[in-house]
Design a protein around this motif. Structure first.
Motif, PDB file in Angstrom:
ATOM      1  N   TYR A  18     -42.220 -82.921-143.495  1.00 51.74           N
ATOM      2  CA  TYR A  18     -41.686 -83.321-142.177  1.00 51.74           C
ATOM      3  C   TYR A  18     -42.309 -82.380-141.040  1.00 51.74           C
ATOM      4  N   ASP A  19     -42.638 -83.141-139.839  1.00 51.03           N
ATOM      5  CA  ASP A  19     -43.167 -82.150-138.608  1.00 51.03           C
ATOM      6  C   ASP A  19     -42.147 -81.418-137.741  1.00 51.03           C
ATOM      7  N   LYS A  20     -42.069 -80.218-137.846  1.00 51.69           N
ATOM      8  CA  LYS A  20     -41.219 -79.483-137.325  1.00 51.69           C
ATOM      9  C   LYS A  20     -41.446 -79.350-135.781  1.00 51.69           C
ATOM     10  N   SER A  21     -42.731 -79.573-135.489  1.00 51.81           N
ATOM     11  CA  SER A  21     -43.172 -79.062-134.064  1.00 51.81           C
ATOM     12  C   SER A  21     -42.453 -80.166-133.114  1.00 51.81           C
ATOM     13  N   PRO A  23     -39.468 -81.586-132.729  1.00 47.86           N
ATOM     14  CA  PRO A  23     -38.114 -81.785-131.976  1.00 47.86           C
ATOM     15  C   PRO A  23     -38.144 -80.804-130.988  1.00 47.86           C
ATOM     16  N   GLY A  24     -38.951 -79.622-130.906  1.00 49.62           N
ATOM     17  CA  GLY A  24     -39.148 -78.488-130.005  1.00 49.62           C
ATOM     18  C   GLY A  24     -39.716 -79.030-128.957  1.00 49.62           C
ATOM     19  N   GLN A  25     -40.774 -80.364-129.042  1.00 54.17           N
ATOM     20  CA  GLN A  25     -41.584 -80.758-127.951  1.00 54.17           C
ATOM     21  C   GLN A  25     -40.715 -81.978-127.150  1.00 54.17           C
ATOM     22  N   HIS A  26     -39.437 -82.090-127.538  1.00 58.25           N
ATOM     23  CA  HIS A  26     -38.544 -83.189-127.110  1.00 58.25           C
ATOM     24  C   HIS A  26     -39.304 -84.634-127.310  1.00 58.25           C
ATOM     25  N   TYR A  27     -39.781 -84.795-128.152  1.00 64.67           N
ATOM     26  CA  TYR A  27     -40.573 -85.931-128.385  1.00 64.67           C
ATOM     27  C   TYR A  27     -39.894 -87.277-127.979  1.00 64.67           C
ATOM     28  N   TYR A  28     -38.864 -87.188-128.364  1.00 59.76           N
ATOM     29  CA  TYR A  28     -37.598 -88.330-128.221  1.00 59.76           C
ATOM     30  C   TYR A  28     -37.454 -88.716-126.655  1.00 59.76           C
ATOM     31  N   LEU A  29     -37.810 -87.990-125.771  1.00 62.67           N
ATOM     32  CA  LEU A  29     -37.953 -87.977-124.351  1.00 62.67           C
ATOM     33  C   LEU A  29     -39.233 -88.750-123.660  1.00 62.67           C
ATOM     34  N   SER A  30     -40.288 -88.136-124.238  1.00 61.19           N
ATOM     35  CA  SER A  30     -41.554 -88.512-123.945  1.00 61.19           C
ATOM     36  C   SER A  30     -42.529 -87.904-124.920  1.00 61.19           C
ATOM     37  N   PRO A  31     -43.599 -88.296-124.967  1.00 60.75           N
ATOM     38  CA  PRO A  31     -44.565 -87.906-125.878  1.00 60.75           C
ATOM     39  C   PRO A  31     -45.490 -86.855-125.063  1.00 60.75           C
ATOM     40  N   TYR A  32     -45.368 -87.108-123.533  1.00 61.75           N
ATOM     41  CA  TYR A  32     -46.298 -86.056-122.838  1.00 61.75           C
ATOM     42  C   TYR A  32     -45.664 -85.093-122.011  1.00 61.75           C
ATOM     43  N   LEU A  33     -44.592 -84.581-122.626  1.00 59.58           N
ATOM     44  CA  LEU A  33     -43.765 -83.487-121.962  1.00 59.58           C
ATOM     45  C   LEU A  33     -44.492 -82.291-122.660  1.00 59.58           C
ATOM     46  N   ASN A  34     -44.731 -81.076-121.845  1.00 60.75           N
ATOM     47  CA  ASN A  34     -45.140 -79.858-122.094  1.00 60.75           C
ATOM     48  C   ASN A  34     -44.138 -78.920-122.252  1.00 60.75           C
ATOM     49  N   SER A  35     -43.937 -78.523-123.656  1.00 57.89           N
ATOM     50  CA  SER A  35     -42.809 -77.675-123.853  1.00 57.89           C
ATOM     51  C   SER A  35     -43.171 -76.251-124.338  1.00 57.89           C
ATOM     52  N   ASP A  36     -44.474 -76.011-124.108  1.00 57.31           N
ATOM     53  CA  ASP A  36     -44.858 -74.657-124.371  1.00 57.31           C
ATOM     54  C   ASP A  36     -44.265 -73.613-123.484  1.00 57.31           C
ATOM     55  N   GLY A  37     -43.399 -72.648-124.089  1.00 56.41           N
ATOM     56  CA  GLY A  37     -42.565 -71.679-123.461  1.00 56.41           C
ATOM     57  C   GLY A  37     -43.790 -70.682-122.642  1.00 56.41           C
ATOM     58  N   ASP A  38     -44.892 -70.602-123.106  1.00 57.53           N
ATOM     59  CA  ASP A  38     -45.830 -69.701-122.587  1.00 57.53           C
ATOM     60  C   ASP A  38     -46.654 -70.193-121.399  1.00 57.53           C
ATOM     61  N   ASP A  39     -46.518 -71.296-121.081  1.00 60.52           N
ATOM     62  CA  ASP A  39     -47.211 -72.070-120.060  1.00 60.52           C
ATOM     63  C   ASP A  39     -47.011 -71.518-118.784  1.00 60.52           C
ATOM     64  N   THR A  40     -48.140 -71.321-117.927  1.00 62.04           N
ATOM     65  CA  THR A  40     -47.628 -70.639-116.612  1.00 62.04           C
ATOM     66  C   THR A  40     -48.240 -71.615-115.487  1.00 62.04           C
ATOM     67  N   SER A  41     -48.257 -72.717-115.644  1.00 62.35           N
ATOM     68  CA  SER A  41     -48.646 -73.864-114.821  1.00 62.35           C
ATOM     69  C   SER A  41     -47.460 -74.125-113.689  1.00 62.35           C
ATOM     70  N   SER A  42     -46.389 -73.654-114.327  1.00 62.07           N
ATOM     71  CA  SER A  42     -45.137 -73.844-113.274  1.00 62.07           C
ATOM     72  C   SER A  42     -44.271 -72.596-113.462  1.00 62.07           C
ATOM     73  N   THR A  43     -44.707 -71.533-112.717  1.00 62.98           N
ATOM     74  CA  THR A  43     -44.263 -70.402-112.837  1.00 62.98           C
ATOM     75  C   THR A  43     -42.866 -70.081-112.117  1.00 62.98           C
ATOM     76  N   GLY A  44     -42.748 -70.862-110.888  1.00 59.62           N
ATOM     77  CA  GLY A  44     -41.570 -70.811-110.214  1.00 59.62           C
ATOM     78  C   GLY A  44     -41.387 -69.451-109.280  1.00 59.62           C
TER      79      GLY A  44
END
Length: 367
Positions: A18-21, A23-44
């Protein structure tokens, strides 16, 4: 019992594959969402410690978000929300997220909704607008704050208020430790404490961290960031607090603490004193800490959102007791891609008094 779903990524007849990655990517919403918590493209926005700022405050019902934690959202009529939506979605404008508690007003003998004093700023991590004009995306918690004033209530979901940014004390660097050691060694011997070593270990961050790791070792994969030694005790305490399945007021207590050692000692105290998860209404045992498992690379506890936009703080376990099956198998897409059905479970002792929000969302893999 739920069976593996054909057609989803990670679909397999072997639960061990079973691929545990996903659920954390919230694939059920969209396969194109970026859920990487270390991403800095949107630092706010980044605020200074102690800075007072005015934010739009959104209420999360029975959910406490911690810095670094992901919050999925789904809004059907997002164009009707009266905030600077372009600045918000671009990451230029942060919002504030606070917990909305359902508490008893003893004076009027009724339950009312009350906003917590503590919350976190949040930025858009990723978003997508569907063909049905539905906005889906991910928020990431950034900085802790305390609410000073709610100046204007815009509606049931959000308000405008002034908050004060709070920051956990930074851990000493290697040079700081060396300077401290030199200072102690330079002191005359009579000034040194005569307390036994076990007293110091009660307040030693490294010792507390090792004890907590031992308690929760069965909840995570060995590769999880909680077990990485390159994160400080301050970040470790936040990571564990965000994954701890305890009542909402206890989670708020952990969020409000500004002392790392106090937070670590409180977490360890919860783990030592309590071993079961119970129904909030009748206190019937539902499952045990020993049965908590992780079906996501994020950990056993995460926040998910359904097709109607309702968000749920969800913990996964290997088994439950004192429950009754209350619905047939469903075939809608699961929060855990690869599982076909969702079963609502009622607490046996309190089923007639429970509404939908109180029910348990149980998902299991078929052996």
């Amino acid at each position: 019992m739920e069976r593996m779903n054909e057609g989803y990524p990670g679909q397999t007849t072997n639960p061990k594959m079973y691929d545990k990655s996903l659920p954390g990517q919230h694939y059920y919403l969209s396969p194109y969402l970026n859920s990487d918590g270390d991403d800095t493209s949107s630092t706010g926005q980044r605020y200074r410690d102690g800075q007072v700022v005015e934010l739009t405050l959104f209420a999360l019902h029975n959910i406490t978000l911690f810095p670094g934690q992901i919050l999925p959202f789904r809004v059907a009529e997002f164009m009707n929300i009266d905030i600077e939506i372009d600045e918000f979605l671009s990451g230029e404008q942060s919002i504030g997220l606070v917990t909305c508690n359902h508490i008893l007003d003893r004076q009027n003998d009724r339950h009312v909704d009350a906003l917590s004093l503590y919350g976190v700023t949040a930025d858009v991590q990723s978003f997508q607008i569907g063909s049905d004009r539905c906005l889906v995306g991910l928020l990431i918690g950034r900085q802790k704050f305390v609410t000073l004033q709610v100046s204007q209530v815009e509606g049931e979901l959000f308000a405008t208020g002034k908050v004060k940014i709070l920051q956990d004390p930074q851990e000493p660097t290697a040079n700081d430790h060396l300077a401290m050691a030199n200072t102690i060694l330079a002191q005359p011997r009579p000034n040194l404490s005569c307390w036994p070593i076990w007293v110091y270990r009660l307040y030693d961050k490294t010792t507390l961290r090792k004890k907590i790791k031992k308690q929760i070792s069965g909840w995570f994969d060995n590769s999880h960031q909680i077990f990485q030694n390159n994160i400080g005790c301050d970040q470790f305490s936040i990571n564990v607090a965000s994954q701890l399945p305890v009542p909402i007021l206890w989670r708020l207590n952990l969020l409000s603490m500004d002392d790392i050692i106090n937070r670590l000692r409180t977490i360890l105290g919860y783990l030592n004193r309590y071993s079961e998860l119970c129904c909030q209404q009748c206190q019937a045992v539902i499952t045990r800490y020993a049965d908590v498992i992780s079906m996501s690379s994020v950990g056993p506890l995460a926040i998910y959102v359904d097709s109607g936009g309702q968000q749920y703080e969800t913990v996964t376990t290997s088994q439950v007791v004192n429950t009754s099956w209350s619905s047939e198998e469903a075939t809608h897409q699961s929060w855990f891609p690869g599982i076909i059905s969702t079963v609502l479970v009622d607490c046996v002792l309190n089923a007639p008094n429970m509404d939908t929000k109180d029910r348990l969302n149980v998902k299991t893999l078929q052996e």
